[in-house]
Design a protein around this motif. Structure first.
Motif, mmCIF file in Angstrom:
data_model
loop_
_atom_site.group_PDB
_atom_site.id
_atom_site.type_symbol
_atom_site.label_atom_id
_atom_site.label_comp_id
_atom_site.label_asym_id
_atom_site.label_seq_id
_atom_site.Cartn_x
_atom_site.Cartn_y
_atom_site.Cartn_z
ATOM 1 N N SER A 64 0.897 -1.227 -0.047
ATOM 2 C CA SER A 64 0.054 -0.024 -0.088
ATOM 3 C C SER A 64 1.026 1.412 0.065
ATOM 4 N N TYR A 65 0.456 2.241 -0.675
ATOM 5 C CA TYR A 65 1.342 3.606 -0.875
ATOM 6 C C TYR A 65 0.289 4.618 -0.643
ATOM 7 N N ARG A 66 0.979 5.649 -0.119
ATOM 8 C CA ARG A 66 0.273 6.987 -0.135
ATOM 9 C C ARG A 66 -0.208 7.350 -1.475
ATOM 10 N N ILE A 67 -1.328 8.165 -1.764
ATOM 11 C CA ILE A 67 -1.816 8.847 -2.941
ATOM 12 C C ILE A 67 -1.473 10.440 -2.785
ATOM 13 N N GLU A 68 -0.269 10.754 -3.828
ATOM 14 C CA GLU A 68 0.131 12.042 -3.936
ATOM 15 C C GLU A 68 -0.709 12.730 -4.632
ATOM 16 N N ARG A 69 -0.586 14.021 -4.610
ATOM 17 C CA ARG A 69 -1.638 14.858 -5.394
ATOM 18 C C ARG A 69 -1.585 14.757 -6.727
ATOM 19 N N GLY A 70 -2.812 14.685 -7.297
ATOM 20 C CA GLY A 70 -2.854 14.299 -8.976
ATOM 21 C C GLY A 70 -2.085 13.161 -9.386
ATOM 22 N N MET A 71 -2.005 12.051 -8.628
ATOM 23 C CA MET A 71 -1.072 10.802 -9.010
ATOM 24 C C MET A 71 -1.861 10.091 -10.127
ATOM 25 N N THR A 72 -1.252 9.618 -10.982
ATOM 26 C CA THR A 72 -1.697 8.968 -12.253
ATOM 27 C C THR A 72 -1.489 7.426 -11.928
ATOM 28 N N LEU A 73 -1.985 6.622 -12.672
ATOM 29 C CA LEU A 73 -1.690 5.080 -12.751
ATOM 30 C C LEU A 73 -0.138 4.647 -13.233
ATOM 31 N N GLN A 74 0.350 5.466 -14.097
ATOM 32 C CA GLN A 74 1.657 5.395 -14.392
ATOM 33 C C GLN A 74 2.478 5.608 -13.239
#
Length: 271
Positions: free
Chosen positions: A208-218
């Motif tokens: 599991s990882y933190r979602i950064e601002r505007g993170m895309t699938l890539q």
């Protein structure tokens, strides 16, 4: 020698006794100070000595006053509290032209609580009457690495329940200075855990990882180290919970955004 020691001790005790009075005087002299839970106040009405009352602001931000009953003054300035009491006395027909004076005797509610994902959670005194959200978070050591960008502030404003969710980095990134609000005595500042995504299958570093601002699938795939030698970027599946609770299976383009609690499955290559 003993007399000198006693004199010094008495002077020290006298200074301590004056501290609440000094703080109360500063509160009275500053029009921005807002009454908080536990503040001791004296209410007097000109030419109506029977209406003089010493009381404290309750945890719910109210006081009980003769003739008019419960009055919500938590989160109000002293001037606003005077006006509310005067209006209630006049509208109730008890005093025709009431001149109400509220004096802060002791400041007890000038603290703010900072909870959740901060480095030093706890209660902090509001040393000035123009303390902003950024100041309070700095006192608490800032957000932890797993702290969310959104900060929740709750409390009382003008006797009413107050709640606001603030995108804290946007204050500086998008120049939203108005979101760096003034905190009031008794406020609670809460920092929740940051949203995360999950990745498994043929990923180098599943987890599991933190979602950064505007993170895309890539970008999410890159954070997990990319696919293994047996994995492929072309057959990635997203498991996403819909509003009705159903799990949808999606195929996203690399530039599309990852959402909180997305589960990313990296499939094995067919060749």
């Amino acid at each position: 020698m003993i007399f000198r020691l006693l004199s010094t001790l008495l002077a020290f005790v006298a200074c301590l006794a004056l501290l609440p009075v000094a703080a109360a005087g500063e509160a009275r002299g500053n029009g921005d100070y807002r009454l908080g839970q536990g503040d001791a106040i004296r209410i007097a009405v000109f030419q109506n000595p029977d209406l003089t009352l010493d009381t404290r602001v309750s945890e719910s931000g109210t006081i009980t006053y003769p003739l008019i009953g419960t009055v919500a003054i938590g989160g109000m300035t002293v001037e606003a509290a005077e006006k509310r009491i005067a209006d209630s006395l006049r509208e109730g027909g008890f005093v025709q032209k009431p001149q109400v004076n509220v004096v802060v005797l002791q400041v007890r509610g000038n603290q703010v609580s900072v909870l959740g994902q901060v480095n030093r959670p706890g209660r902090f005194p509001l040393e000035t009457f123009n303390t902003r959200l950024s100041d309070v978070l700095a006192l608490a050591g800032g957000q932890t690495p797993v702290g969310a960008d959104t900060v929740i502030v709750t409390g009382l404003r003008d006797g009413q329940r107050f709640r606001r969710e603030i995108d804290f980095p946007a204050i500086y990134i998008d120049d939203r200075n108005n979101d760096d609000i003034l905190v009031a005595p008794g406020d609670v500042v809460y920092v929740h855990r940051a949203p995360v995504f999950y990745i498994y299958g043929e990923a180098q570093r599943a987890g599991s990882y933190r979602i950064e601002r505007g993170m895309t699938l890539q970008q999410a795939l890159a954070l997990a180290g990319g696919p293994t030698l047996r994995g492929t970027e072309s057959r990635i599946r997203i498991h996403r919970r819909a509003a009705d609770g159903e799990i949808a299976r999606l195929t996203l383009e690399p530039h599309e955004a990852v959402q909180p609690n997305d589960v990313i499955f990296v499939r094995e290559s067919l060749f």
